[in-house]
Design a protein around this motif. Structure first.
Motif, PDB file in Angstrom:
ATOM      1  N   GLU A  87     -40.446  18.847 -18.748  1.00  0.00           N
ATOM      2  CA  GLU A  87     -39.043  18.842 -18.392  1.00  0.00           C
ATOM      3  C   GLU A  87     -38.618  18.861 -16.819  1.00  0.00           C
ATOM      4  O   GLU A  87     -37.696  17.794 -16.743  1.00  0.00           O
ATOM      5  CB  GLU A  87     -38.446  19.900 -19.037  1.00  0.00           C
ATOM      6  N   LYS A  88     -39.273  19.556 -16.088  1.00  0.00           N
ATOM      7  CA  LYS A  88     -38.777  19.384 -14.631  1.00  0.00           C
ATOM      8  C   LYS A  88     -39.220  18.343 -13.997  1.00  0.00           C
ATOM      9  O   LYS A  88     -38.730  17.805 -13.407  1.00  0.00           O
ATOM     10  CB  LYS A  88     -39.555  20.617 -14.072  1.00  0.00           C
ATOM     11  N   ALA A 106     -36.841  15.500 -14.951  1.00  0.00           N
ATOM     12  CA  ALA A 106     -35.658  15.811 -13.806  1.00  0.00           C
ATOM     13  C   ALA A 106     -35.879  15.147 -12.717  1.00  0.00           C
ATOM     14  O   ALA A 106     -34.900  14.321 -11.961  1.00  0.00           O
ATOM     15  CB  ALA A 106     -35.028  17.186 -14.037  1.00  0.00           C
ATOM     16  N   LYS A 117     -35.585  11.263 -12.760  1.00  0.00           N
ATOM     17  CA  LYS A 117     -34.235  10.866 -12.782  1.00  0.00           C
ATOM     18  C   LYS A 117     -33.898  10.722 -11.237  1.00  0.00           C
ATOM     19  O   LYS A 117     -32.922   9.855 -11.032  1.00  0.00           O
ATOM     20  CB  LYS A 117     -33.379  11.561 -13.358  1.00  0.00           C
TER      21      LYS A 117
END
Length: 502
Positions: free
Chosen positions: A209-210, A213, A216
């Motif tokens: 998940e990190k 991020a 992005k």
């Protein structure tokens, strides 16, 4: 490549070429070209073209690449004292770091500090990269402290190396503190490579998940639609198992970079294969082949592709119907195609062949190998290595040996040496021993000697046992082993006496 100082036009034009030649490959051709460029700078000097200190720093780097560190050190020592500035000292330090010479690099850095020549981030960056490469990341924080103590401002590369060193020590919180410090700095803006590093660190740490991020943030900073940035995005989204994002970024890459490089397709096929999306990998390969690869050569009477029909029509109105005119037209069409389409990059086909073999689709892999060859692809050592690994896995050592033999010979003939892994050599020599095939073993040894200087016990132990198992004599075996500087085990050494008997 950034020149450390102003360069004459001649040297400036060489910089991109030298970077391409030395960035990834170290073949004999590259070394020869670097030697030629170095000699040209000598001619410039003899003709009184008065090189700047920046030119001398570049030449020092060229000398190191083409003639070795000792020659670079001599060149540096022979420079006039006025030319021994932070530029030439920095160039020599960079050479030491590239060659992983930690002691010499450390000593030279201390000398530069004494002379007040270590006032830019570049020298510190080189030293930190060196310690990262030699698996001493614990040295990096102290170098950062030295920079701060000496009021040397870090650049984006400094922060990136610092992050990687902390990640090597599994200090993820430390990595995040570096990003925070970089943000507070305000002077150095994180670029897409920063977030590419961060995403890779998170993936390695099992924090998808990190990682996403960070990816992005990477996309936000890729304002110039850098092709390399897209490739990192595809690779890293692939490592997070996010197939949807992989396809989205690929569409964005194609939209913003219509003239994609072979490497883009190679990277995409590898990622899709790793995600088990083989149909998409096949579609990607077909798209690459349709865009960049000319169709196989056919007879002059065959129909030609739509792309060349106009050329042939124009040529046929002026040419007679005899054979020479047909040949001339065909050559012209082929020449036009060659100018428009690059040569077949076998690496792209290898990626799909590897995927087929991994999924147990050997027939498809063999068919693709034949197709690639028909369309102008030159099979390389990697091609044969892919098939060798398959045959080893299924226990077909006869075909595994054939593929290893082809891989060695292909690598040797192309100047890109391929040496079979230790365990592969051991397995194949064991195969000859089991078959009592002395001729096969000796033939394999001769092929190995073309690419490997010291064969050692992994080759000669089973070779001796093969002679003994086959009941064949070799009176000169002990002398041969002495020349090869091989020390056998006590058990195998006893066999040598039996095969040396006349």
């Amino acid at each position: 490549m950034r020149c450390p100082s102003r360069c004459p036009t001649f040297m400036l034009s060489l910089c991109p070429v030298l970077f391409m030649l030395t960035g990834q490959y170290h073949s004999n051709l590259c070394r020869s070209l670097l030697s030629i460029f170095s000699q040209l700078t000598e001619v410039m000097t003899r003709r009184g073209m008065n090189p700047t200190v920046g030119d001398q720093a570049i030449r020092l780097d060229l000398v190191a690449k083409s003639r070795g560190i000792a020659a670079a050190e001599k060149y540096f020592m022979d420079l006039p004292e006025t030319s021994k500035t932070h530029l030439t000292y920095g160039a020599l330090l960079n050479c030491y770091c590239k060659e992983l010479m930690t002691e010499k690099a450390g000593s030279l850095m201390e000398k530069m500090k004494e002379l007040n020549f270590a006032f830019t981030a570049m020298s510190y960056n080189s030293l930190m990269t060196l310690y990262t490469k030699v698996n001493q990341p614990e040295m990096v924080p102290s170098i950062i402290q030295d920079m701060k103590a000496d009021d040397v401002l870090p650049d984006v590369y400094t922060y990136n190396v610092w992050m990687r060193s902390l990640a090597a020590r599994q200090d993820i919180l430390g990595v995040e503190r570096v990003i925070e410090e970089m943000t507070r700095d305000g002077r150095v803006a994180p670029d897409w490579t920063t977030y590419s590093n961060l995403a890779s660190i998170y993936v390695d740490a099992g924090l998808p998940e990190k990682a996403e991020a960070a990816l992005k943030e990477l996309e936000k900073r890729n304002t110039g639609n850098d092709l390399e940035a897209y490739q990192f995005l595809i690779t890293l989204y692939g490592r997070t198992q996010n197939l949807v994002e992989v396809h989205r970024v690929w569409r964005s890459l194609k939209r913003n970079n219509p003239r994609k490089a072979n490497m883009s397709y190679l990277n995409m096929i590898q990622v899709l294969a790793n995600l088990k999306d083989l149909p998409a990998a096949e579609a990607c390969f077909k798209e690459w082949e349709a865009r960049y690869i000319r169709p196989p050569k056919t007879k002059a009477t065959d129909a030609v592709t739509t792309e060349t029909s106009k050329l042939e029509e124009e040529a046929s109105t002026e040419a007679s119907n005899n054979d020479s005119d047909v040949k001339e037209t065909e050559d012209k069409v082929t020449e036009e195609l060659d100018l428009k389409r690059p040569k077949y990059d076998i690496r792209v086909a290898n990626a799909l062949m590897k995927a087929y073999v991994t999924e147990g689709m050997l027939d498809k892999a063999i068919a693709l190998k034949k197709r690639a060859k028909m369309r102008g692809g030159r099979l390389n050592a990697k091609t044969w290595e892919i098939f060798m690994e398959h045959y080893l896995k299924v226990g077909d050592l006869k075909n595994a040996h054939w593929c290893a033999d082809r891989a060695i010979k292909k690598g040797h003939s192309s100047g890109r040496i391929w040496v079979p892994p230790h365990d592969v050599t051991e397995t194949l020599m064991g195969y000859f021993e089991k078959k009592k095939d002395v001729d096969g073993a000796e033939s394999f040894v001769e092929v190995l000697k073309k690419v490997q200087k010291d064969l050692g016990t992994v080759v000669f132990e089973p070779l001796v046992r093969t002679y003994a198992a086959a009941g064949k004599k070799f009176p000169g075996m002990r002398h041969r082993l002495k020349i090869e500087n091989v020390e056998l085990s006590e058990e195998t050494d006893k066999l040598v006496d039996s095969i040396c008997v006349d």
